[in-house]
Scaffold this active site. Structure first.
Site, PDB file in Angstrom:
ATOM      1  CG  ASN A   1      -3.488   3.731   0.611  1.00  0.00           C
ATOM      2  OD1 ASN A   1      -4.640   3.784   1.042  1.00  0.00           O
ATOM      3  ND2 ASN A   1      -2.906   2.593   0.273  1.00  0.00           N
TER       4      ASN A   1
ATOM      5  CG  HIS B   1      -2.491  -0.539  -3.993  1.00  0.00           C
ATOM      6  ND1 HIS B   1      -3.251   0.606  -3.865  1.00  0.00           N
ATOM      7  CD2 HIS B   1      -2.487  -1.114  -2.771  1.00  0.00           C
ATOM      8  CE1 HIS B   1      -3.669   0.700  -2.615  1.00  0.00           C
ATOM      9  NE2 HIS B   1      -3.224  -0.328  -1.939  1.00  0.00           N
TER      10      HIS B   1
ATOM     11  CB  SER C   1      -0.868   0.044   1.256  1.00  0.00           C
ATOM     12  OG  SER C   1      -1.604  -1.122   1.389  1.00  0.00           O
TER      13      SER C   1
ATOM     14  CD  GLU D   1      -3.352   3.473  -6.468  1.00  0.00           C
ATOM     15  OE1 GLU D   1      -3.060   4.669  -6.587  1.00  0.00           O
ATOM     16  OE2 GLU D   1      -3.314   2.876  -5.359  1.00  0.00           O
TER      17      GLU D   1
END
Ligand SMILES: NC(=O)c1ccc[n+]([C@@H]2O[C@H](COP(=O)([O-])OP(=O)(O)OC[C@H]3O[C@@H](n4cnc5c(N)ncnc54)[C@H](O)[C@@H]3O)[C@@H](O)[C@H]2O)c1
Length: 283
Positions: free
Chosen positions: A191, A141, A120, A153
């Site tokens: 994130n 991701h 992450s 991602e």
């Protein structure tokens, strides 16, 4: 490159979901996990989820048996790695653990194998630097829960090649996902936006502005979020949230990412959210 054999390492929250979607979409997967109980939990979760998917008509034209037969469970990375065309690492979010694993994978896997991480927040450029094949290291991701959430991602490290990006996007699409290319940067695209929001909710609770239920209800009703931030943090895992914030804070030096002390205390107390039965709520 045509991916025939996928290797997924770590069968926790994310690994189990990744294994499930790969198998459902016809890809042969080897699953490697160090903890026997985690492996059994993942096996049970995946079996339940596939049966439910068939009952509800979400999985069509395949029997549960034929899907489950595509998954080979193993505790032995040395034996599994040489056959892999593509690796997805989904182990705990600890930088040293990931760097050690990528060093080992680089030695064990064939030279053409692509190594990806579901991290992450750890820099893909850093992870790639632990190997002799930085052009073939990429971020993949996924979002939680993997069988439900559409995007992935695809993270390009400084040295990731165009071929690696293209093969990884094709694999994500074969798994029924929408692939979005992003550049390596702390927290990637999602994130770095999401974690400060969750962190601010922790501060809001810590400072007694409102209780957990009120914060979540206001954010759901007032901002049209499907889940409140504290509920979402419990769902992600508070240890994972803390690790991501620590990486964002360390790598940017920006105080807006400093983890709230309430979050640190909860993780120290073993209150990790849904997966431990307690977080901001009890399960
Ligand atoms: N939880 C989320 O919402 C979420 C979302 C996107 C990405 N991620 C990322 O996915 C990764 C996994 O997160 P998670 O939530 O599934 O964690 P988790 O704690 O549920 O699972 C991690 C698993 O990895 C296993 N493991 C640890 N070291 C290992 C090793 N060397 N070899 C094999 N297995 C090993 C652990 O036993 C555990 O079963 C992390 O990098 C995390 O940041 C998590």
């Amino acid at each position: 490159m045509d991916i025939q054999n996928l290797l997924v390492i770590g069968t926790g929250t994310m690994g189990a979901g990744i294994i499930e979607v790969a198998a459902v979409h016809g890809i042969a997967v080897t699953a490697v996990e160090v903890q026997e109980t985690q492996r059994r939990n993942a096996q049970e979760r995946i079996t339940r989820s596939i049966h439910k998917g068939i009952e509800r008509g979400k999985i069509k034209d395949a029997s549960a048996e034929s899907i489950l037969d595509r998954i080979l469970w193993s505790g032995d990375l040395d034996a599994a790695a040489p056959a892999a065309d593509f690796v997805i690492e989904a182990i705990s979010e600890r930088t040293e653990l990931k760097l050690d694993l990528f060093r080992r994978l680089d030695e064990l896997c064939r030279p053409e194998t692509i190594l990806s991480s579901n991290t992450s927040s750890v820099s893909l450029t850093l992870i790639a630097g632990a190997t002799q094949r930085p052009g073939q290291v990429v971020g993949m991701h996924f979002f939680n829960p993997v069988p439900v959430m559409a995007p992935v991602e695809i993270v390009r490290g400084l040295q990731t090649s165009d071929d690696t990006m293209a093969t990884t996007k094709t694999l994500a699409e074969r798994m029924g996902k929408r692939a979005f290319g992003v550049n390596d940067s702390p927290g990637f695209a999602v994130n770095r936006i999401l974690m400060p929001l969750l962190n601010e909710a922790f501060f809001t609770l810590q400072e007694g502005v409102a209780d957990a239920e009120t914060i979540d209800a206001l954010m759901k009703l007032g901002c049209n979020h499907p889940m409140g931030p504290l509920e979402l943090a419990d769902f992600i895992g508070l240890d994972i949230c803390l690790s991501i914030l620590q990486v964002l804070f360390r790598e940017t030096g920006d105080p807006k990412f400093r983890p709230c002390t309430l979050l640190v205390r909860m993780v120290n107390a073993g209150r990790l959210g849904r997966k431990s039965g307690h977080g901001f709520y009890s399960y």
